[in-house]
Every structure is written in structure tokens, then in C-alpha cells.
Scaffold this motif. Structure first.
Motif, short mmCIF file in Angstrom:
data_model
loop_
_atom_site.label_atom_id
_atom_site.label_comp_id
_atom_site.label_asym_id
_atom_site.label_seq_id
_atom_site.Cartn_x
_atom_site.Cartn_y
_atom_site.Cartn_z
N VAL A 286 0.83 -1.20 0.00
CA VAL A 286 0.00 0.00 0.00
C VAL A 286 0.86 1.25 0.00
O VAL A 286 0.60 2.21 -0.74
N LEU A 287 1.89 1.28 0.83
CA LEU A 287 2.77 2.45 0.87
C LEU A 287 3.43 2.69 -0.48
O LEU A 287 3.58 3.84 -0.92
N ASP A 288 3.83 1.63 -1.14
CA ASP A 288 4.44 1.77 -2.47
C ASP A 288 3.43 2.33 -3.47
O ASP A 288 3.73 3.25 -4.23
N LEU A 289 2.22 1.78 -3.46
CA LEU A 289 1.20 2.24 -4.40
C LEU A 289 0.78 3.68 -4.14
O LEU A 289 0.61 4.47 -5.07
N VAL A 290 0.61 4.01 -2.87
CA VAL A 290 0.21 5.38 -2.53
C VAL A 290 1.26 6.38 -2.98
O VAL A 290 0.94 7.51 -3.37
N GLY A 291 2.52 5.98 -2.96
CA GLY A 291 3.58 6.88 -3.37
C GLY A 291 3.62 7.15 -4.85
O GLY A 291 4.12 8.20 -5.28
N VAL A 296 -5.86 4.41 -4.89
CA VAL A 296 -5.64 3.06 -4.36
C VAL A 296 -6.87 2.71 -3.52
O VAL A 296 -7.28 3.49 -2.67
N THR A 297 -7.45 1.54 -3.78
CA THR A 297 -8.63 1.11 -3.04
C THR A 297 -8.34 -0.21 -2.34
O THR A 297 -7.91 -1.17 -2.99
N LEU A 298 -8.57 -0.24 -1.04
CA LEU A 298 -8.47 -1.47 -0.27
C LEU A 298 -9.86 -2.11 -0.25
O LEU A 298 -10.83 -1.49 0.21
N GLU A 312 -2.90 2.97 9.22
CA GLU A 312 -1.47 2.72 9.44
C GLU A 312 -0.65 3.25 8.27
O GLU A 312 0.41 3.87 8.46
N ALA A 313 -1.13 3.00 7.05
CA ALA A 313 -0.41 3.51 5.88
C ALA A 313 -0.39 5.03 5.87
O ALA A 313 0.64 5.65 5.57
N ALA A 314 -1.51 5.64 6.22
CA ALA A 314 -1.59 7.10 6.19
C ALA A 314 -0.64 7.73 7.20
O ALA A 314 -0.09 8.81 6.95
N THR A 315 -0.45 7.10 8.34
CA THR A 315 0.45 7.67 9.35
C THR A 315 1.91 7.57 8.92
O THR A 315 2.75 8.28 9.46
N GLN A 316 2.19 6.70 7.95
CA GLN A 316 3.58 6.49 7.56
C GLN A 316 3.96 7.15 6.23
O GLN A 316 5.10 6.99 5.77
N ARG A 413 -6.15 -1.66 -7.03
CA ARG A 413 -6.89 -2.34 -5.97
C ARG A 413 -5.98 -3.28 -5.19
O ARG A 413 -5.16 -4.00 -5.77
N VAL A 414 -6.16 -3.26 -3.89
CA VAL A 414 -5.49 -4.21 -3.00
C VAL A 414 -6.58 -4.96 -2.27
O VAL A 414 -7.29 -4.38 -1.44
N SER A 415 -6.74 -6.24 -2.60
CA SER A 415 -7.81 -7.04 -2.00
C SER A 415 -7.29 -7.71 -0.74
O SER A 415 -6.31 -8.46 -0.78
N LEU A 416 -7.92 -7.42 0.38
CA LEU A 416 -7.49 -7.99 1.66
C LEU A 416 -8.25 -9.28 1.94
O LEU A 416 -9.47 -9.34 1.77
N THR A 417 -7.51 -10.26 2.38
CA THR A 417 -8.10 -11.53 2.81
C THR A 417 -7.88 -11.66 4.31
O THR A 417 -7.11 -10.90 4.91
N PRO A 418 -8.55 -12.62 4.95
CA PRO A 418 -8.33 -12.79 6.39
C PRO A 418 -6.86 -13.05 6.72
O PRO A 418 -6.05 -13.42 5.87
#
Length: 978
Positions: A286-291, A296-298, A312-316, A413-418
């Protein structure tokens, strides 16, 4: 500047104590000569030393004669009674040391450090630091002869700011101490004292995790860059934080102070008190994509941890990017998406412009990361907004969370799984159990069942946290057995749903059934708290006492059904979107949802009425902070009252929000007021005040016709003329900004007549507005009397807002006549604006302050401060202020040799429909600038460039103004003041 100070070096070097006002030392050589002499007041400085400083290796043929010429010119600019004399082979500036602001600063700091009372100590530090107008010695700070003194003064300034933060801590003003220490820790990354103060401030504000992160950042910096370790004292402080030693509940904190000119970079992120566990690989992605990507959609199911990863990504994120977080789960429909984002970003509505286009205009070319959380239920509106921001800006990046993709061009898109069942899920379970029952983690009982529990809930983070909450009161074996039994039963009716959805639904239901009746009742009411709630708010809505409610809330946090967040050092409890929807279903099933909304609206009304009284008092910042935190809940309450046709309570809410809406630049509140007045037009108490608020909003948006119409309607429908004071003032505003002073002044006069004895804000505000109009009309003596009366009324009423605005009015009235007084009053107004968290006043006061700098011959200060002011006015949508400020920029550019840009901007300021009319002193100065440009460029060239500026649309004109100011920054004045 304080009385008795005649020379300034804490900023540009100036003579400010002349009998007829400040005197600008135009020549760079004379200014350097003065600076060198001021470093040694009343002491001899040799001729050879001065010649070396002024000319270095480029010594003139007759150095003594050249120096004598500079000395003679400088003498003419000194205050009466001060002498620059020759003694043998040296020169002496005979001046009392206390007349120099730097000496006064050091004496005030010494006096502050001797003071035993923290409140008095803070006041003395404030007085000392208020003397600083910029970097010591300004543009001369890097001169070798001044470098040592400048560095010493800056070190003293930093130390005084830290001492001030310590005083704030003693007074329990933890949030303010955090704000001060955080800036210093960032600016001085190798200095241990700022991080020590910051850690203690965060610790006392209940933000232990942030305090530890501050320590870790400092340790990493000094270890990597200097090869050092933190001192034993700082390591001991870390241990104290780890043990939560002496952590005391923080008192109510004031709102974050608004800076004098422009808002600081956004860091509007919720503060979570739980640690981030797992997802390290996804975080890196996510940090790489945001940069490098605009959108970017989770994506993923409810409860999978999309919001937590986004935060967490936004704080970093790095690179000086602004970050803002907007939770869309609180919205009822897509129509409010733009308003929610605009409120988060501090962007105000303007007349005749769609809000999405307005957002794109304000944010264009600015490095902003906008986090849009929970987009799924308003997916179409969210997708349209994101698409237009991506297409209409160059600097905005969006990080969205949604159960379904936005489906817009350029989306990554970043698809989150459990979580992984044998690693991350168990680690999360252990972390959360450690917070509520630390002795359990690591036992054989926990180890033997943890993996099975994680597998049973499919590794969904929310489900894992719910299971951890149950482990606070049951054994691992019992929880595992309950899960085996309850999940099978609860999931059976929905076999066709994906297993992870069945598991989460079942887990929420199971967790809910473990609650006591009182816990269930409190949890259910989070269906109506769209923006989270304090314990006091929940108690008010549920009808329970606060201590009992707080205990229930803590229990719900332990069971992971609520999340605790810190806002200005105060706990706020929030239900995640999935759980809030579940709570709403429970109230709907029982038929009590409308009743709960009604009690919620009643509490919001009570909060607003309390805040209105506090805003009128001596310390309005705390009430402003409360209302800022409740904006989302206020939106829900407003909508409920409108839909319920509750005219009385709706109008009461908005008549009590009028000063908050004006001074804190929340244009959405003015629009709510207009909607309420339109929905309930029948004459009744309070309607005229609500229409007055709507009128304020209209002229601030640039719609003077609407402002006049709304104000006249208020006058027509008011059952009591006393309620029309605001409306008469609004009429005055609509004519003032048209340049029709002869019509504006009678309206302001009527406003004053009706406001006499009404309340501690309305009367001095009316007097101050009349003073401004009279001053602009040229009656300086009467304007001064009115401004003094406004201040006297404000002082007698002990109203912080009124005192600040009256100070501003006194300073603005004096700008054309007494620059020393204007500077002093405007500095006081800006200090009060910061103290009372009033961004509107900071904006208008900042404009007047740069206008003063221009008049005393400091064009470099204007171009340096203009981009920040432009950001503020652009966000606020106060076009009249923006274009008025651009006039000052035109003058500065002409003085700094940026003639072509000055000519283009002349065309801009003379052609805007949203600009206040140019009259009086402004008209004379614009004419003088045009005449000077004609001399240098020729009439035909000036006319052509002005036509180019007039043809620009507003965004292009603002881009031109910003670029011109940035290009001129740092350039010396090339033209003498005419």
C-alpha cells in the motif's frame, strides 16, 4: 511591539520607535550597519571592523568617506534622542539596551524563569515570544558578523518555547503542550529536550503509544546519524511511560490553536490506542502504491481490517504530504459525500460553483493524501468525487476502503483476505488479550486453544478481536467450545452466504448476546452516534449517570465492540461501521430508532446551547474544539430535525451556531441554517438570527445578492426587532463589499442600535463593523472612537471572541494613519486568534498584517507570507479577502521588480465579480502602482499584460499569484518607495 522597544532585530532589521511611526531602512548597507551596532548597544565598534563587515574584500577607494556617508543617512532614521556618534576610531549607537527587541526578549525570558506561578510564567513567555516577527536579523542572518548572535538568539527562542510548553504542562493544557513540543521535536531531530517534553505531554494526555513512538523515532535518528544512544534520563522516561506511571486523566483541553496566516499541514487522522499487528507485507504494498498511484482502493469483506491498514499507511506516508481522513460510513446518502470531504479538508462553499469543482480547485497541485473510509454504501457518489479529483488536480492521491471497488480509471486495488490462521491471527489474538488479561497469554491453556479459536473465526481481524474480548471473562477452552456451538447454530440459516460473512455475522450476534442488558442498551445507541461519542454524550442520550456509563463503555471496549480514540487528549468511543449497522438493526427491530435519534438531537441541541454561552465568554477555544469534534453528529441531528419538521429545535440549534459558523469557517453550517430557514419560513423567535447566519455564509461565498436578500427577509419576519441586529450587519456587509459605504454605514449603525446590551459578542461585533466602514470612508477620528468603544464593551463583557475582533478592527482602522498602532493591535488580534482558535479572524488579521508590512516598506515579507494566506482564503472561499490580498501582492511585486507579473495581476484584481470594490486608499495605491509600471514598461505593454490577467479564470489567476509570489521571494527591493 511592546512599549519602549525602538529597534527590531527579531525579524527584519528595523527602526520602529520613531516619533512619526516606523521608519524603513531601505539601504542594505545601512541596515547591516544598524544590525552590527545593535549587537553591541552603547558600545564602541571600530571603523575598521565596520568597513570589513560592510565591504569585505571590496573596499571602496575612500572607506572612511564611504562609511561616513552611510552613517549620515542612518542617523536621519533614528528615533529622537538616540545618537550615532564617532568616538576616536569607532562608532557608538547610544541607545538603551531595553529599546532593542532582542534585549527585551532575553529580559522577559529571564523574568519568566524566575516566576513561580505557571500561569504568570506562561504569560511572560507569551509576551517574550510575541516579539519575534521572523528569523533573527531577517535576510541578514547569514552575514558572518551576525551569524553567531543570530544562532544564539534562535537557541534562546527554542529554549523559551520549550519552557513555555513546560508551563502548559503544569497548567494541565496537555494538548497545547503536545502541539508546541511536536513542532520543536520535528525541527530539532537531534535535540533531546524537545522529545522529552513531547513524551511527557503525550503521556499526560493519555497517549502512551504516541509517546513511545516519539522516543523510538528519536533513538533511531541519533543512532543512525550520530552513532549515539539516548541519555539515561530519556531512557528512564521511556520506562515510566511503559509502566504508565503517574498517568492522570487529562482535563478538557482547548482546541488546537489556529496559526496566524495559514492552516498547518493536515494530519486529520483518528488516533487509535491499539497496536498494529500483522499485515506487514500488505502495508509495504500500500505504501508503495500510494507513493506512485493516484487512486488506491483497499477492498475486502467487512471486518477484514481495511480501515486499520489504511490508517497505518496514512500515518507512515512521507515527503511532507498533507493527510486527511474522512469516514463516509456516517452518511445517509451520496448527496453528502462532498460536504463530508469538504468539512474534513476545511474547504468552504462558494457561490456559483459545484462543491466537487471547488475541492479540485483548492487542492490542485497540493500534495494531499485523502483517505476515504467505508465507501461501499455511497459508492456512486464516492467514485464520482474521486474521479473528478484525480482528473482535476495534480497533487491529490486517494486511499479508499470499500467492500467493492470504485471502478474508476487509474484505480489500483489491493484485496485484503483474512489473516494467516497460524501466524498473524494468533498474534493479533494474543496482542488484544494481553491488553485485557495479560496473565493469560503464554499459558498452556491459551497456547493450546489460540490457533483453534483463530481458525474458527476464519482469521477475520474484527472477529478475532471479538473473541479476544470474550477471553477477558472466560477461559480459552470455554470460548472455543462456545464458538463451536454458537457459530454452527447461528450460521445454519445462511449456508448460501460466503463462510467469512456467515462467521462475522454470527460472531457479532454471539458477542452481542454476551452483553448485559445495560451494555446492550448502550451499544445499541451507537446507531445514532455517527461521529462517535464521549461518555458524557452517551450518558445524556441513554439517561444514565456518567460514571456508570463510562464503566459500561470501558467494558464494551474490552469486548472489542467499541474502539477508543483520543481527540485532544479526551477519550471518544466509536462503533465500527459493521457494528454500528448491527446496532441500528437492533433499534429498528424494537421500533425505537426514531426515539433514539430524537434524544440524540436533543443532546446535540443542549451541547450547542452550552457551547454558544462558552463562545461568548473569555475562553472560547474549548467550546470550539467540542463543536469541531461533533460536526458529524450535528449533521445527523440537523437532518433528523428537518425531516421530523421540528422547527423550534432546528432553529434553536442554528441560532446558537451562528458565531461558531462565522469564526471557525464552517460554510456547511451556514448552508444548514439557510435550509432550516427555507424549510420553516413562518415568523417565529430565532428565525431572523438563523437568516442572519445564512446571510453571513452568502457574502463569504461571494454571493452578495443572496446575502442582501436573506438579510432583508430576516428583517421582515422578525417578531422582535432586537433579533435583526445580525441581519442589519449582513446588509451592511453586502453594501460594504460593493464599495457603497454611504449605504453600508446606516445599516451598520442600525445594527449597533439594536445590539446595545444584547449579548457580549453581538454588540462589540456591530461596533467593530461600523468602525471599519467609517474608517474606510475616511473618518479616522470617529472610527477610532468606535473601535475603542467596541474593545471597551468586549473587555467589560470579558468576551474572548469580541476582544479579538475589536483588536483587529482597531488595527485595521489605523493601517492608513498610524502604522505603529496598527502593527501592535494586529499582532494582539492574531495572538488572540491563535489563543481562541478562530481561523476566520486569523485570515482577515493576517491580510491586514501583510498590508502593514507593505506600507512600511517590507515587500519581501508580503511575498513570503502570501502563499500561506492564499491557501487559507482559497480553502475558506472568502474571495473578497483573496482579491484584496492580491492587491497587496501587486504592490510588493512592483517594489521587487516583478513588473510583468504585477501588471497581469492588476488586470486580475480589477476584473473579478467576486472581488470587493476597490475604493479609498486601495484605489489610490493601485493607481500609483499602475503609473509606476507605465513608466517602466510603457502604457501599451501594461494594458496588454493587464488584459492577459483579466482573461484568466479564477484558478489560473490564483496559480499566477502563487507563482509570482514564489518567484519574487528572496529578491531585494529594486525600486524606491514613491
Amino acid at each position: 511591539m511592546l512599549a519602549g522597544v525602538g529597534y527590531r532585530v527579531l525579524g527584519s532589521v528595523d527602526v520602529i520607535g520613531a516619533s512619526n511611526g516606523p521608519v524603513t531602512v531601505e539601504s542594505g548597507k545601512q541596515r547591516l550597519l544598524l544590525a552590527v551596532l545593535l549587537t553591541r548597544p552603547a558600545a564602541a565598534v571600530s571603523v575598521d571592523r565596520i568597513v570589513d563587515v560592510l565591504w569585505g574584500d571590496d573596499v571602496p577607494n575612500d572607506p572612511a568617506g564611504a562609511l561616513q556617508s552611510q552613517v549620515s543617512r542612518l542617523r536621519r532614521r533614528l528615533p529622537a534622542g538616540d545618537e550615532l556618534v564617532r568616538r576616536g576610531g569607532a562608532y557608538v549607537l547610544e541607545v538603551e539596551p531595553g529599546e532593542i527587541d532582542a534585549v527585551r526578549f532575553e529580559r522577559l525570558v529571564e523574568a519568566a524563569r524566575r516566576e513561580t506561578e505557571p500561569a504568570e510564567r506562561l504569560a511572560r513567555f507569551d509576551a517574550a515570544l510575541a516579539l519575534w516577527q521572523g528569523e533573527a536579523f531577517g535576510a541578514l542572518a547569514t552575514e558572518p558578523a551576525l551569524l553567531g548572535t543570530a544562532s544564539r538568539l534562535e537557541e534562546l527562542r527554542v529554549a523559551a518555547r520549550l519552557d513555555r510548553a513546560e508551563a502548559l504542562l503544569e497548567l494541565g493544557r496537555n494538548a497545547a503542550a503536545v502541539a508546541e513540543a511536536d513542532v520543536l521535536a520535528h525541527d530539532h531531530p537531534h535535540d533531546e529536550r524537545p522529545v522529552s517534553v513531547l513524551m511527557r505531554a503525550l503521556h499526560r494526555a493519555g497517549r502512551q503509544a504516541d509517546a513511545l513512538r516519539a522516543f523510538q523515532r528519536f533513538r533511531a535518528t541519533v543512532t543512525e546519524e550520530l552513532g549515539l544512544e539516548p541519555s539515561p534520563a530519556l531512557r528512564a522516561l521511556e520506562g515510566e511511560v511503559l509502566r504508565h506511571a503517574d498517568a492522570t486523566p487529562p482535563p478538557p483541553a482547548p482546541a488546537p490553536a489556529a496559526p496566524p496566516a495559514a492552516p498547518a499541514s493536515l494530519r486529520a487522522l483518528p488516533r487509535l490506542v491499539t497496536s498494529f499487528v500483522g499485515r506487514r507485507a500488505e502495508l509495504d504494498v500500500v505504501l508503495d502504491l500510494v507513493g506512485r498511484s493516484r487512486i488506491v482502493t483497499l477492498t475486502g469483506p467487512g471486518g477484514v481490517g481495511k480501515t486499520r491498514l489504511a490508517l497505518e499507511a496514512a500515518t507512515q506516508v512521507s515527503g511532507g504530504r498533507e493527510v486527511a481522513f474522512c469516514d463516509l460510513s456516517t452518511l445517509d446518502d451520496g448527496a453528502s459525500v462532498g460536504d463530508a470531504v469538504a468539512t474534513t479538508l476545511g474547504v468552504q462553499h462558494v457561490a456559483g460553483q459545484a462543491l466537487t469543482a471547488r475541492l479540485a480547485e483548492v487542492l490542485d497541485a497540493r500534495p494531499v493524501l485523502l483517505v476515504l473510509d467505508n465507501c461501499e454504501h455511497v459508492i456512486d457518489a464516492a467514485a464520482e468525487l474521486v474521479d473528478q479529483l484525480a482528473r482535476g488536480t495534480t497533487g491529490v492521491h486517494v486511499l479508499a476502503t470499500s467492500r467493492v471497488p470504485l471502478a474508476v480509471d487509474g484505480e489500483h486495488r489491493v484485496s485484503l483476505t483474512p489473516l494467516g490462521l497460524d501466524g498473524e491471527a494468533v498474534a493479533l489474538l494474543a496482542d488484544r488479550v494481553r491488553a485485557v488479561r495479560p496473565e493469560l497469554v503464554g499459558t498452556a491453556d491459551f497456547t493450546s486453544h489460540a490457533a483453534a479459536i483463530a481458525r474458527r473465526v476464519d482469521g477475520l481481524p474484527l472477529a478475532v478481536e471479538l473473541a479476544a474480548g470474550r477471553l477477558a471473562v472466560a477461559s480459552p477452552a470455554e470460548v472455543r467450545a462456545e464458538l463451536d456451538e454458537r457459530l454452527a447454530d447461528l450460521a445454519a440459516p445462511r449456508r448460501t452466504a460466503p463462510r467469512r460473512h456467515r462467521s462475522l455475522t454470527a460472531l457479532v450476534q454471539w458477542s452481542y448476546e454476551q452483553l448485559s442488558p445495560k451494555e446492550a442498551e448502550v451499544f445499541d445507541h451507537f446507531a445514532v452516534f455517527a461521529g462517535g461519542a464521549s461518555a458524557e454524550a452517551v450518558a445524556a442520550v441513554t439517561g444514565e449517570d456518567v460514571p456508570a456509563t463510562r464503566a459500561v463503555l470501558e467494558s464494551l471496549v474490552e469486548q472489542s465492540l467499541l474502539v477508543r480514540r483520543e481527540v485532544d487528549g479526551r477519550s471518544r468511543f466509536v462503533a465500527l461501521d459493521t457494528l454500528r449497522a448491527f446496532a441500528e438493526e437492533r433499534l429498528t427491530e424494537r421500533g425505537t430508532l426514531s426515539e433514539a435519534h430524537d434524544r440524540h438531537a436533543q443532546h446535540m441541541l443542549a451541547t450547542v446551547e452550552w457551547a454558544a454561552a462558552e463562545l461568548r465568554g473569555p475562553h472560547p477555544a474549548n467550546a470550539a474544539a467540542v463543536l469541531d469534534a461533533e460536526l458529524t453528529n450535528l449533521r445527523v441531528a440537523h437532518r433528523h430535525l428537518v425531516e421530523r419538521c421540528d422547527a423550534d429545535r432546528c432553529l434553536r440549534m442554528h441560532q446558537n451556531l451562528v458565531w461558531f459558523a462565522l469564526f471557525n469557517e464552517h460554510s456547511e453550517l451556514h448552508l444548514w441554517a439557510e435550509e432550516a430557514a427555507t424549510r420553516f419560513p413562518e415568523p417565529r423567535p430565532g428565525l431572523a438570527i438563523v437568516l442572519g447566519s445564512a446571510s453571513f455564509g452568502a457574502w463569504r461565498r461571494g454571493d452578495l445578492s443572496a446575502a442582501e436578500r436573506l438579510a432583508r427577509t430576516a428583517i421582515d419576519v422578525a417578531p422582535d426587532p432586537i433579533e435583526t441586529s445580525l441581519a442589519w450587519g449582513g446588509l451592511g456587509d453586502s453594501f460594504l463589499f460593493r464599495g457603497d459605504l454611504s449605504t453600508a454605514i446606516p445599516h451598520y449603525t442600525r445594527s449597533v442600535e439594536l445590539a446595545r446590551g444584547s449579548d457580549p459578542v453581538t454588540e462589540p461585533m456591530a461596533l467593530a463593523n461600523l468602525a471599519l466602514a467609517v474608517g474606510y470612508a475616511g473618518d479616522y477620528a470617529r472610527a477610532c472612537r468606535l473601535a475603542d468603544e467596541a474593545l471597551a464593551v468586549a473587555e467589560a463583557a470579558d468576551s474572548g471572541l469580541a476582544r479579538a475582533f475589536a483588536r483587529y478592527a482597531r488595527g485595521e482602522v489605523a493601517v492608513e494613519h498610524d502604522l505603529a498602532s496598527a502593527r501592535r493591535d494586529l499582532a494582539d488580534a492574531l495572538r488572540l486568534a491563535e489563543q481562541h482558535a478562530t481561523p476566520f479572524l486569523a485570515g482577515v488579521g493576517g491580510l491586514s498584517a501583510v498590508s502593514v508590512e507593505m506600507r512600511i516598506g517590507h515587500p519581501e515579507a508580503v511575498v513570503a507570507g502570501f502563499p500561506g494566506l492564499l491557501d487559507r482564503w482559497q480553502r475558506a472561499g472568502t474571495w473578497n479577502q483573496l482579491w484584496t490580498g492580491t492587491r497587496v501582492l501587486v504592490e510588493a511585486l512592483g517594489r521587487l521588480g516583478q513588473d510583468e507579473d504585477a501588471a497581469r495581476l492588476l488586470g486580475v484584481v480589477g476584473s473579478r465579480d467576486t472581488s470587493a470594490a476597490i475604493f479609498g486608499g486601495d484605489a489610490e495605491r493601485m493607481a500609483a502602482v499602475r503609473a509606476e509600471l507605465v513608466v517602466r514598461l510603457g502604457a501599451e505593454r501594461v494594458a496588454g499584460l493587464a488584459a492577459e490577467g483579466a482573461a484568466l479564470d479564477d484558478p489560473a489567476a490564483m496559480t499566477l499569484a502563487r507563482r509570482a509570489a514564489e518567484a519574487a521571494a528572496g529578491k531585494p527591493s529594486t525600486h524606491q518607495k514613491s
